[in-house]
Design a protein around this motif. Structure first.
Motif, PDB file in Angstrom:
ATOM      1  N   TYR A  36       0.730  -1.149  -0.081  1.00  0.00           N
ATOM      2  CA  TYR A  36       0.033   0.059  -0.023  1.00  0.00           C
ATOM      3  C   TYR A  36       0.874   1.261   0.147  1.00  0.00           C
ATOM      4  O   TYR A  36       0.574   2.405  -0.769  1.00  0.00           O
ATOM      5  CB  TYR A  36      -1.023   0.016   1.201  1.00  0.00           C
ATOM      6  CG  TYR A  36      -1.801   1.431   1.288  1.00  0.00           C
ATOM      7  CD1 TYR A  36      -2.895   1.475   0.276  1.00  0.00           C
ATOM      8  CD2 TYR A  36      -1.434   2.235   2.462  1.00  0.00           C
ATOM      9  CE1 TYR A  36      -3.580   2.686   0.322  1.00  0.00           C
ATOM     10  CE2 TYR A  36      -2.319   3.162   2.313  1.00  0.00           C
ATOM     11  CZ  TYR A  36      -3.279   3.649   1.415  1.00  0.00           C
ATOM     12  OH  TYR A  36      -4.021   4.635   1.619  1.00  0.00           O
ATOM     13  N   ARG A  37       1.936   1.279   0.886  1.00  0.00           N
ATOM     14  CA  ARG A  37       2.870   2.589   0.883  1.00  0.00           C
ATOM     15  C   ARG A  37       3.366   2.631  -0.650  1.00  0.00           C
ATOM     16  O   ARG A  37       3.603   3.901  -0.868  1.00  0.00           O
ATOM     17  CB  ARG A  37       3.849   2.007   2.087  1.00  0.00           C
ATOM     18  CG  ARG A  37       4.810   3.271   2.324  1.00  0.00           C
ATOM     19  CD  ARG A  37       5.869   3.027   3.358  1.00  0.00           C
ATOM     20  NE  ARG A  37       6.224   1.747   3.710  1.00  0.00           N
ATOM     21  CZ  ARG A  37       5.714   0.954   4.686  1.00  0.00           C
ATOM     22  NH1 ARG A  37       5.028   1.223   5.589  1.00  0.00           N
ATOM     23  NH2 ARG A  37       6.260  -0.346   4.809  1.00  0.00           N
ATOM     24  N   ALA A  38       3.970   1.674  -1.314  1.00  0.00           N
ATOM     25  CA  ALA A  38       4.485   1.777  -2.555  1.00  0.00           C
ATOM     26  C   ALA A  38       3.611   2.295  -3.528  1.00  0.00           C
ATOM     27  O   ALA A  38       4.013   2.747  -4.751  1.00  0.00           O
ATOM     28  CB  ALA A  38       5.081   0.544  -2.914  1.00  0.00           C
ATOM     29  N   SER A  39       2.193   2.140  -3.386  1.00  0.00           N
ATOM     30  CA  SER A  39       1.292   2.478  -4.273  1.00  0.00           C
ATOM     31  C   SER A  39       1.113   3.851  -4.652  1.00  0.00           C
ATOM     32  O   SER A  39       0.491   4.243  -5.513  1.00  0.00           O
ATOM     33  CB  SER A  39      -0.040   1.884  -3.995  1.00  0.00           C
ATOM     34  OG  SER A  39      -0.697   2.418  -2.835  1.00  0.00           O
ATOM     35  N   TRP A  40       1.593   4.703  -3.626  1.00  0.00           N
ATOM     36  CA  TRP A  40       1.454   5.981  -3.770  1.00  0.00           C
ATOM     37  C   TRP A  40       2.454   6.752  -4.845  1.00  0.00           C
ATOM     38  O   TRP A  40       3.664   6.275  -4.864  1.00  0.00           O
ATOM     39  CB  TRP A  40       1.669   6.961  -2.421  1.00  0.00           C
ATOM     40  CG  TRP A  40       0.706   6.631  -1.617  1.00  0.00           C
ATOM     41  CD1 TRP A  40       0.503   5.555  -0.655  1.00  0.00           C
ATOM     42  CD2 TRP A  40      -0.813   7.306  -1.564  1.00  0.00           C
ATOM     43  NE1 TRP A  40      -0.944   5.800  -0.252  1.00  0.00           N
ATOM     44  CE2 TRP A  40      -1.521   6.855  -0.671  1.00  0.00           C
ATOM     45  CE3 TRP A  40      -0.981   8.578  -2.138  1.00  0.00           C
ATOM     46  CZ2 TRP A  40      -2.668   7.441  -0.356  1.00  0.00           C
ATOM     47  CZ3 TRP A  40      -2.355   9.286  -1.808  1.00  0.00           C
ATOM     48  CH2 TRP A  40      -3.124   8.439  -1.027  1.00  0.00           C
ATOM     49  N   GLN A  41       2.069   7.674  -5.654  1.00  0.00           N
ATOM     50  CA  GLN A  41       2.647   7.852  -6.994  1.00  0.00           C
ATOM     51  C   GLN A  41       2.309   9.633  -7.146  1.00  0.00           C
ATOM     52  O   GLN A  41       1.467   9.914  -6.559  1.00  0.00           O
ATOM     53  CB  GLN A  41       2.431   7.282  -8.324  1.00  0.00           C
ATOM     54  CG  GLN A  41       2.663   5.738  -8.112  1.00  0.00           C
ATOM     55  CD  GLN A  41       4.070   5.263  -8.092  1.00  0.00           C
ATOM     56  OE1 GLN A  41       4.639   6.117  -8.900  1.00  0.00           O
ATOM     57  NE2 GLN A  41       4.022   4.221  -7.591  1.00  0.00           N
ATOM     58  N   SER A  42       3.287  10.134  -7.625  1.00  0.00           N
ATOM     59  CA  SER A  42       3.070  11.589  -8.084  1.00  0.00           C
ATOM     60  C   SER A  42       3.188  11.708  -9.684  1.00  0.00           C
ATOM     61  O   SER A  42       4.073  11.126 -10.223  1.00  0.00           O
ATOM     62  CB  SER A  42       3.964  12.602  -7.310  1.00  0.00           C
ATOM     63  OG  SER A  42       5.465  12.224  -7.903  1.00  0.00           O
ATOM     64  N   ASP A  43       2.557  12.702 -10.197  1.00  0.00           N
ATOM     65  CA  ASP A  43       2.790  13.007 -11.559  1.00  0.00           C
ATOM     66  C   ASP A  43       2.548  14.437 -11.713  1.00  0.00           C
ATOM     67  O   ASP A  43       1.848  15.128 -11.154  1.00  0.00           O
ATOM     68  CB  ASP A  43       1.709  12.173 -12.288  1.00  0.00           C
ATOM     69  CG  ASP A  43       1.705  12.495 -13.999  1.00  0.00           C
ATOM     70  OD1 ASP A  43       3.001  12.593 -14.390  1.00  0.00           O
ATOM     71  OD2 ASP A  43       0.701  12.537 -14.610  1.00  0.00           O
ATOM     72  N   VAL A  44       3.417  15.033 -12.545  1.00  0.00           N
ATOM     73  CA  VAL A  44       3.409  16.472 -12.688  1.00  0.00           C
ATOM     74  C   VAL A  44       3.208  16.758 -14.406  1.00  0.00           C
ATOM     75  O   VAL A  44       4.039  16.207 -15.127  1.00  0.00           O
ATOM     76  CB  VAL A  44       4.581  17.386 -12.378  1.00  0.00           C
ATOM     77  CG1 VAL A  44       4.482  18.686 -12.610  1.00  0.00           C
ATOM     78  CG2 VAL A  44       4.529  17.197 -10.865  1.00  0.00           C
ATOM     79  N   HIS A  45       2.373  17.381 -14.887  1.00  0.00           N
ATOM     80  CA  HIS A  45       2.255  17.648 -16.370  1.00  0.00           C
ATOM     81  C   HIS A  45       1.670  19.194 -16.519  1.00  0.00           C
ATOM     82  O   HIS A  45       1.295  19.852 -15.493  1.00  0.00           O
ATOM     83  CB  HIS A  45       1.242  16.831 -17.107  1.00  0.00           C
ATOM     84  CG  HIS A  45      -0.041  16.578 -16.371  1.00  0.00           C
ATOM     85  ND1 HIS A  45      -0.278  15.988 -15.246  1.00  0.00           N
ATOM     86  CD2 HIS A  45      -1.128  17.264 -16.808  1.00  0.00           C
ATOM     87  CE1 HIS A  45      -1.423  16.204 -14.948  1.00  0.00           C
ATOM     88  NE2 HIS A  45      -2.173  16.895 -15.882  1.00  0.00           N
TER      89      HIS A  45
END
Length: 110
Positions: A36-45
């Motif tokens: 669950y901890r590893a499932s957090w992601q970020s994206d910048v566009h």
């Protein structure tokens, strides 16, 4: 890549790190496997002149962990799970940091 975009990427990554830290025990959830901890992601566009930063997870348990759940689920199991906020507290702490970084990036580029 502009200074503002770099600042947004840094802020989004820092927010992911804080959320992941918050999922490592109380008052947040206790992540047993780390999945669950590893499932957090970020994206910048970019959308024209606008820079958009997104932080999130596709884990189905995220909403239940953040806000709690009382009732019967779709499988008929009865729950009285308290909330274990981990995203909300991270966002609260990072708003002012991100504003400072963006303000600094804009002033450097002027």
């Amino acid at each position: 890549m502009s200074a503002a975009e770099i600042a947004m990427r840094h802020g989004a990554k820092a927010l992911v790190v804080q959320v992941q830290h918050n999922t490592s025990g109380r008052p947040g959830p206790r992540a047993i496997t780390g999945k669950y901890r590893a499932s957090w992601q970020s994206d910048v566009h970019r959308a024209g002149p606008v820079i958009v930063g997104e932080v999130g997870t596709n884990a189905p348990q995220a909403r239940r962990l953040e806000f709690g759940f009382v009732g019967v689920d779709s499988l008929g199991r009865n729950y009285n799970q308290p909330p274990f906020p981990h995203l909300g507290p991270a966002v609260s702490g990072f708003g002012s940091l991100l504003v400072r970084e963006l303000r600094s990036a804009v002033s450097r580029s002027l």
